[in-house]
Design a protein around this motif. Structure first.
Motif, PDB file in Angstrom:
ATOM      1  N   LEU A   1      20.907  73.297  -1.926  1.00 51.52           N
ATOM      2  CA  LEU A   1      21.887  73.769  -0.931  1.00 51.52           C
ATOM      3  C   LEU A   1      21.898  73.090   0.347  1.00 51.52           C
ATOM      4  O   LEU A   1      22.845  72.580   1.076  1.00 51.52           O
ATOM      5  N   ALA A   2      20.789  72.904   0.968  1.00 55.13           N
ATOM      6  CA  ALA A   2      20.513  72.487   2.510  1.00 55.13           C
ATOM      7  C   ALA A   2      20.768  70.747   2.085  1.00 55.13           C
ATOM      8  O   ALA A   2      21.441  70.167   2.997  1.00 55.13           O
ATOM      9  N   ALA A   3      20.378  70.172   1.072  1.00 52.28           N
ATOM     10  CA  ALA A   3      20.762  68.721   0.931  1.00 52.28           C
ATOM     11  C   ALA A   3      22.202  68.586   0.762  1.00 52.28           C
ATOM     12  O   ALA A   3      22.689  67.306   1.236  1.00 52.28           O
ATOM     13  N   PHE A   4      22.997  69.232   0.142  1.00 49.95           N
ATOM     14  CA  PHE A   4      24.196  69.199   0.044  1.00 49.95           C
ATOM     15  C   PHE A   4      25.130  69.702   1.048  1.00 49.95           C
ATOM     16  O   PHE A   4      25.919  68.997   1.600  1.00 49.95           O
ATOM     17  N   VAL A   5      24.847  70.902   1.503  1.00 49.11           N
ATOM     18  CA  VAL A   5      25.753  71.583   2.389  1.00 49.11           C
ATOM     19  C   VAL A   5      25.503  70.753   3.902  1.00 49.11           C
ATOM     20  O   VAL A   5      26.461  69.963   4.472  1.00 49.11           O
ATOM     21  N   ARG A   6      24.256  70.563   4.105  1.00 49.28           N
ATOM     22  CA  ARG A   6      23.845  69.796   5.574  1.00 49.28           C
ATOM     23  C   ARG A   6      24.317  68.244   5.433  1.00 49.28           C
ATOM     24  O   ARG A   6      24.811  67.532   6.480  1.00 49.28           O
ATOM     25  N   GLY A   7      24.015  67.883   4.311  1.00 50.02           N
ATOM     26  CA  GLY A   7      23.899  66.260   4.093  1.00 50.02           C
ATOM     27  C   GLY A   7      25.488  65.975   3.876  1.00 50.02           C
ATOM     28  O   GLY A   7      26.022  65.027   4.352  1.00 50.02           O
ATOM     29  N   GLN A   8      26.243  66.678   2.852  1.00 48.89           N
ATOM     30  CA  GLN A   8      27.663  66.450   2.708  1.00 48.89           C
ATOM     31  C   GLN A   8      28.257  66.585   3.839  1.00 48.89           C
ATOM     32  O   GLN A   8      29.356  66.088   4.187  1.00 48.89           O
ATOM     33  N   ALA A   9      28.066  67.799   4.770  1.00 51.98           N
ATOM     34  CA  ALA A   9      29.004  67.745   5.939  1.00 51.98           C
ATOM     35  C   ALA A   9      28.445  66.667   7.085  1.00 51.98           C
ATOM     36  O   ALA A   9      29.623  66.304   7.611  1.00 51.98           O
ATOM     37  N   SER A  10      27.437  66.275   6.937  1.00 57.36           N
ATOM     38  CA  SER A  10      27.256  64.718   7.851  1.00 57.36           C
ATOM     39  C   SER A  10      28.191  63.833   7.266  1.00 57.36           C
ATOM     40  O   SER A  10      28.908  62.855   7.998  1.00 57.36           O
ATOM     41  N   VAL A  11      28.234  63.675   6.022  1.00 55.45           N
ATOM     42  CA  VAL A  11      29.050  62.394   5.154  1.00 55.45           C
ATOM     43  C   VAL A  11      30.438  62.650   5.587  1.00 55.45           C
ATOM     44  O   VAL A  11      31.185  61.830   6.010  1.00 55.45           O
ATOM     45  N   CYS A  12      30.969  63.864   5.651  1.00 49.45           N
ATOM     46  CA  CYS A  12      32.312  64.330   5.859  1.00 49.45           C
ATOM     47  C   CYS A  12      32.688  64.047   7.135  1.00 49.45           C
ATOM     48  O   CYS A  12      33.797  63.379   7.647  1.00 49.45           O
ATOM     49  N   LEU A  13      31.914  64.286   8.252  1.00 53.13           N
ATOM     50  CA  LEU A  13      32.145  63.953   9.651  1.00 53.13           C
ATOM     51  C   LEU A  13      32.129  62.627   9.961  1.00 53.13           C
ATOM     52  O   LEU A  13      33.037  62.036  10.474  1.00 53.13           O
ATOM     53  N   ALA A  14      31.056  61.933   9.196  1.00 57.61           N
ATOM     54  CA  ALA A  14      31.283  60.427   9.481  1.00 57.61           C
ATOM     55  C   ALA A  14      32.550  59.688   8.795  1.00 57.61           C
ATOM     56  O   ALA A  14      33.174  58.785   9.433  1.00 57.61           O
ATOM     57  N   LEU A  15      32.861  60.138   7.710  1.00 59.88           N
ATOM     58  CA  LEU A  15      34.001  59.610   7.160  1.00 59.88           C
ATOM     59  C   LEU A  15      35.384  60.078   7.871  1.00 59.88           C
ATOM     60  O   LEU A  15      36.307  59.474   7.757  1.00 59.88           O
ATOM     61  N   MET A  16      35.355  61.443   8.418  1.00 59.88           N
ATOM     62  CA  MET A  16      36.529  61.675   9.071  1.00 59.88           C
ATOM     63  C   MET A  16      36.858  60.909  10.544  1.00 59.88           C
ATOM     64  O   MET A  16      37.955  60.503  10.750  1.00 59.88           O
ATOM     65  N   ILE A  17      35.565  60.438  11.038  1.00 58.18           N
ATOM     66  CA  ILE A  17      35.880  59.804  12.214  1.00 58.18           C
ATOM     67  C   ILE A  17      36.271  58.215  11.769  1.00 58.18           C
ATOM     68  O   ILE A  17      37.107  57.591  12.141  1.00 58.18           O
ATOM     69  N   PHE A  18      35.696  57.657  10.454  1.00 53.56           N
ATOM     70  CA  PHE A  18      35.901  56.415  10.166  1.00 53.56           C
ATOM     71  C   PHE A  18      37.324  56.276   9.864  1.00 53.56           C
ATOM     72  O   PHE A  18      38.215  55.371  10.155  1.00 53.56           O
ATOM     73  N   TYR A  19      37.736  57.173   8.927  1.00 47.29           N
ATOM     74  CA  TYR A  19      39.123  57.215   8.282  1.00 47.29           C
ATOM     75  C   TYR A  19      40.335  57.223   9.452  1.00 47.29           C
ATOM     76  O   TYR A  19      41.308  56.466   9.517  1.00 47.29           O
ATOM     77  N   SER A  20      40.028  58.211  10.280  1.00 50.07           N
ATOM     78  CA  SER A  20      40.915  58.537  11.232  1.00 50.07           C
ATOM     79  C   SER A  20      41.270  57.325  12.164  1.00 50.07           C
ATOM     80  O   SER A  20      42.414  57.065  12.462  1.00 50.07           O
TER      81      SER A  20
END
Length: 363
Positions: free
Chosen positions: A202-221
């Protein structure tokens, strides 16, 4: 207590928990959101404690920083996104009709060879289909909201969630120790091992994937807005947020962005390929840089299983189900793998009684 009674006890407890969640789903949203926020921020508070900061002070600092960031985002970005979303939904049927017109006009000769002189008028049907789809999506989102917050106001959600998160973060170690003390003594080590596996996944996915989503949100926008794409901020942030489910966000965002780019920049194919290149770079960045370093490969949550869990829990519990889907999917995955390991080592699979296996092992 016999094994049958133990199994019956835990199955009964699970059914009571599910029934309680279903009955109280209308008021659980701020508490589940507070629990999710506390779980997400707990490593940061723990790290501050290791450097000598009291846990209460660290909790206040972390929660206060989160509230300030949330308020700034609400004031600066939410109104802009709301305007873009309203305009995008209003113009989406027109975009689809224009794309269909571009496709049929440039390929009229071979389409006439297939369909004859009278081409089917699909523009109207496509527009109606898109309009119906938008209405269905709106109804689905409205159902999620009404199912998750029917008995609480938006104000109470914003107030109760950080309060719940604060108290859970402050007392997190004591709560975990108390829960551990309630576990059955004979099965405590096995249960703790399973809980550690669930926490790792859970920690690997939630915290890791949330960090991935944040980075991708910044990049794509930033990239799509810089390319001059209409609704670039909305599409970029949505793409990054939907990337919480692997491959879903990038595919959805690419289809939307390329479709908008074709209508907006036609016949300038250079700009269309620039938009497409942004997603190629984003996919490379996600697959080879972000995901291996922030999430890892041992999470154990298959994208199809995660997508199924999101839809299933959302249908059962509304918006609360979306918050519960990932931890429940991780827990069910770990327990399923544990059950399969037990089955493969049991006489049901091997066909050999346990006594014979033990005797052969001693020999």
């Amino acid at each position: 207590m016999t094994l049958q009674k133990q199994v019956g006890f835990w199955i009964g407890g699970l059914l009571v928990l599910v029934l309680t969640l279903y009955v109280l789903r209308g008021m659980l949203l701020p508490f589940v959101a507070g629990l999710a926020l506390a779980y997400f921020l707990n490593p940061l508070v723990t790290h501050l404690g290791r450097v000598g900061l009291p846990r209460v002070i660290g909790t206040m600092l972390v929660i206060g920083t989160f509230i300030v960031i949330f308020i700034l985002l609400t004031i600066l970005i939410i109104p802009l996104l709301g305007n873009q979303l309203t305009a995008f939904v209003a113009r989406l049927p027109g975009y689809v009709v224009q794309l269909q017109a571009l496709a049929t006009d440039r390929n009229r000769e071979w389409l006439q060879a297939v369909f004859g002189e009278r081409l089917p008028d699909v523009s109207r049907s496509v527009s109606e289909l898109v309009t119906q789809s938008i209405g269905w999506i709106g109804g689905f989102l409205q159902g999620l909201w009404s199912g998750g917050a029917a008995f609480i106001s938006l104000f109470s959600l914003f107030v109760v969630t950080p309060v719940v998160a604060f108290y859970l973060l402050r007392d997190w170690p004591r709560l975990m120790n108390k829960i551990d003390s309630w576990l059955p003594l004979r099965q405590r080590e096995t249960i703790l091992e399973l809980m550690r596996e669930i926490d790792v996944a859970l920690a690997a996915f939630v915290r890791g994937q949330a960090s991935v989503c944040l980075a991708l949100m910044i990049f794509y926008s930033v990239a799509l807005t810089g390319a001059g794409l209409n609704f670039g901020l909305l599409i970029g942030l949505s793409t990054g947020a939907l990337s919480f489910v692997p491959y879903v966000g990038s595919l959805t965002g690419m289809i939307l962005a390329v479709g908008v780019a074709i209508v907006q920049f036609w016949p300038n194919w250079t700009m269309v390929f620039i938009v497409l290149g942004i997603f190629v770079i984003g996919q490379f960045f996600e697959a080879y840089v972000l995901y291996p370093n922030l999430v890892g490969e041992s999470v154990g949550l298959h994208p199809v299983w995660l997508l199924f869990a999101l839809f299933a829990f959302a249908a059962l519990f509304g918006f609360v189900g979306l918050l519960l889907a990932v931890p429940m999917a991780a827990a069910i995955g770990v327990l399923t793998r544990f059950a399969i390991r037990k089955y493969l080592a049991s006489p049901l699979y091997t066909g050999v009684p346990r006594a014979e296996v033990a005797a052969s092992t001693r020999d």
